[in-house]
Every structure is written in structure tokens, then in C-alpha cells.
Motif scaffolding. Structure first.
Motif: not given
Length: 334
Positions: A43-60, A244-252
């Protein structure tokens, strides 16, 4: 020449069948717990990556929304088998625990702006200590734990180790003039871990009454509902359009595996091999997360952090040996 072939006694047949079934259940339990250990190292690896694209509110908000959708088939399957109904009473039971859960989800993503994913995974093992301390206040039947030396020593070691892992972070950004992590980062990391422990204590009784799948289905729904106005107020609700599609796929993938699938697998594990062993094996998560973070993000521990991590994990192990915490209190990923 006639051989004497004595038929096997029924009792012996039953004993052998029971042993085979027990071995099969143990194999299933170990497979489930090791799958959970690996998944909960991510999880922390995914969230660390997603921080480049998503703010904390939207990511969660989006992670929990996807997890909520993914758990629906399991909830429907449970409902068809009978058991407690999901009504306003069930929702009310899970409402209060969702508040610290939402705070935890937001602050753990914020903490990753200050510390690396491997260090954060190590630090969250301190939640075992915080959970035990909170349980003493909420559940009188567990107060005998504090009188045992293993718990007292484990708590002391765990808190010392947790502080050291964060304080001796290499090249933290931002940092104090002395080179240590900035105090806001330290406060956010402790808040995230404390709120996770508080959530674990508060969800114990709703989970016992409703079952793990039903309670998590309700928690994921309420948490998503609470995160929506926060995202509208402080985040960017339209982030998936621009990420982008890659970041959204990682989030899913992170939501389905690290929240929904790991939750289901963990409860299979504790059913087959017990809470104590399943909890202890969770201590492998920091090592796996640190190895993956070093490989992917080139994260490194200082010598002081290595010693602090060892002290923290030893303290968590001693505290868990006294009395295993409730199943809902595990790790950082529900």
C-alpha cells in the motif's frame, strides 16, 4: 496362501480423514496469510506513486470508492447465506469507527510527502502498541495485559523504535536545520498510526456482531461518503480525468488488492491458523516493503533507522505475545 487383510477400523478412518482435512485447512490458511503479507507490503508503495498524480483527498476517495464496489459481491454472498441484516442499526454501529479511519487514510498519504514508503511501513507496526493501549481504556476485560512485563517492555521498545525510525530519516523533505524530519511530518505520521489503532479498537464490536465482510462493506461505503465532501472542499474531484490511464489503473489495482482482497484473505487466514500466528507473520511486511522500496524508489535506511526498526519490531512482537489484538486492528491497509 491366504493373506490376513484386516479392514481398517472406522475410528482410524475418521481420524485419518480429520488429519487430512486439518492439513488442507492449514495449507489454505498459510497460503492466505502469506498472500496477505505480500499484499499488505504494497500500500505505501502504491500511495507514494499516486502522490505524483492525486492529492491525498482525491486519492483516498477514489481508492475507497473502488474498494466499496469490489466488496459488494462478497457482501451479497454473505447476505444470501443468512446472518445479521444490514440496516440503520448496522450503519450506526460502524459510523463512529469510520471517523478515525478517514483521518488515518488522509494522514498516511500526507506522511508519504515527508518519509519514504518503506520507513512508513516499518513505523506503522507501532499501531500494535497503540491499539493495545487503547484497548485497555475501552475494554475492561483486557486490562490485565498491562500488568505483564512483556507488554510493558514491548510498549517501551515499540515507542522508542517508532520515534527513531522517523527521526533519523535520511534526507527528509522538508526537514529541520539539524537535518531531521520536520515536526509537522512527525506529527502527521504519529496521527496516522494512532488513528489506525483507534479505528481498530472501535470497529472490534461492530465486526464481532456483523461479521468481517458485512462490517467492512459498511465501513467502505461510509468512508467513501465522508471522503466525498472533503475531496470537493480540499481536493480535486476531477483528478482521474487528468491523471492518465496508468495512474488510474494503479489506483484501481491498489484498491482491489490492498483493501478488498487482502481484507478477505486475512479473515480466511485467522479462521484457519488463528489470530496470533497471523498477526506475528504481519511483521514480515516491513522487510518486504523496504526491499521493494529500495528496488523501485532507491530508498535506503540509515544505520540508526535499522537499529530503531529492529527495536520497534521486537517491541511489537513482545506486545502481541501477551494477548493478540482483535482481527480488525491489523495493519494499515483496510
Amino acid at each position: 496362501m491366504r493373506r490376513n487383510c484386516k479392514p481398517m477400523k472406522p475410528q482410524r478412518v475418521l481420524t485419518k480423514t480429520a488429519a487430512l482435512r486439518r492439513d488442507a485447512n492449514l495449507s489454505k490458511g498459510y497460503a492466505a496469510v502469506f498472500a496477505t503479507v505480500f499484499i499488505w507490503s504494497l500500500p505505501s508503495l502504491f500511495m507514494y506513486y499516486l502522490n505524483r498524480f492525486y492529492d491525498p483527498w482525491a486519492q483516498n476517495f477514489y481508492r475507497y470508492s473502488v474498494a466499496c464496489i469490489a466488496i459488494v459481491p462478497f457482501v451479497l454472498w454473505q447476505i444470501r447465506r443468512g446472518g445479521p441484516r444490514i440496516d440503520m442499526h448496522a450503519i450506526a454501529l460502524c459510523l463512529v469507527p469510520c471517523v478515525p479511519n478517514v483521518i488515518h487514510q488522509i494522514t498516511q498519504v500526507m506522511a508519504l510527502f515527508y518519509i519514504g514508503p518503506g520507513v512508513y511501513t516499518i513505523f506503522t507496526r507501532a499501531s500494535v502498541i497503540f491499539t493495545a493501549l487503547l484497548a485497555l481504556a475501552f475494554f475492561p476485560e483486557e486490562r490485565f495485559v498491562i500488568r505483564q512485563w512483556q507488554f510493558q517492555l514491548g510498549t517501551l521498545l515499540g515507542l522508542i523504535g517508532a520515534f527513531g525510525v522517523i527521526w533519523f530519516q535520511a534526507n527528509p523533505q522538508p526537514r529541520t536545520p539539524s537535518g531531521h524530519i520536520a515536526l509537522p511530518g512527525l506529527f502527521i505520521a504519529f496521527t496516522a498510526t494512532f488513528c489506525w489503532a483507534l479505528y481498530g479498537v472501535l470497529i472490534k464490536r461492530p465486526s464481532a456482531q456483523l461479521g468481517s465482510i458485512r462490517s467492512f462493506g459498511i465501513v467502505s461505503f461510509i468512508s467513501s461518503a465522508l471522503l466525498l465532501p472533503l475531496t470537493l472542499a480540499f481536493g480535486k474531484i476531477g483528478t482521474p480525468i487528468h491523471a492518465g490511464a496508468q495512474a488510474n489503473l494503479v489506483l484501481i489495482i491498489s484498491a482491489v488488492t490492498c483493501i478488498t482482497l487482502a481484507h478477505v484473505l486475512y479473515y480466511v487466514a485467522i479462521h484457519e491458523i488463528g489470530v496470533a500466528l497471523a498477526q506475528t507473520l504481519q511483521l514480515l511486511c516491513p522487510a518486504i516493503a523496504m526491499a521493494l522500496s529500495a528496488w523501485i524508489y532507491h530508498e535506503r535506511l540509515t544505520h540508526a533507522q535499522v537499529w530503531s526498526a529492529a527495536i520497534l519490531l521486537l517491541g511489537a512482537f513482545l506486545a502481541m505475545r501477551v494477548k493478540p489484538v482483535a482481527p480488525a486492528e491489523t495493519a494499515e491497509n483496510i
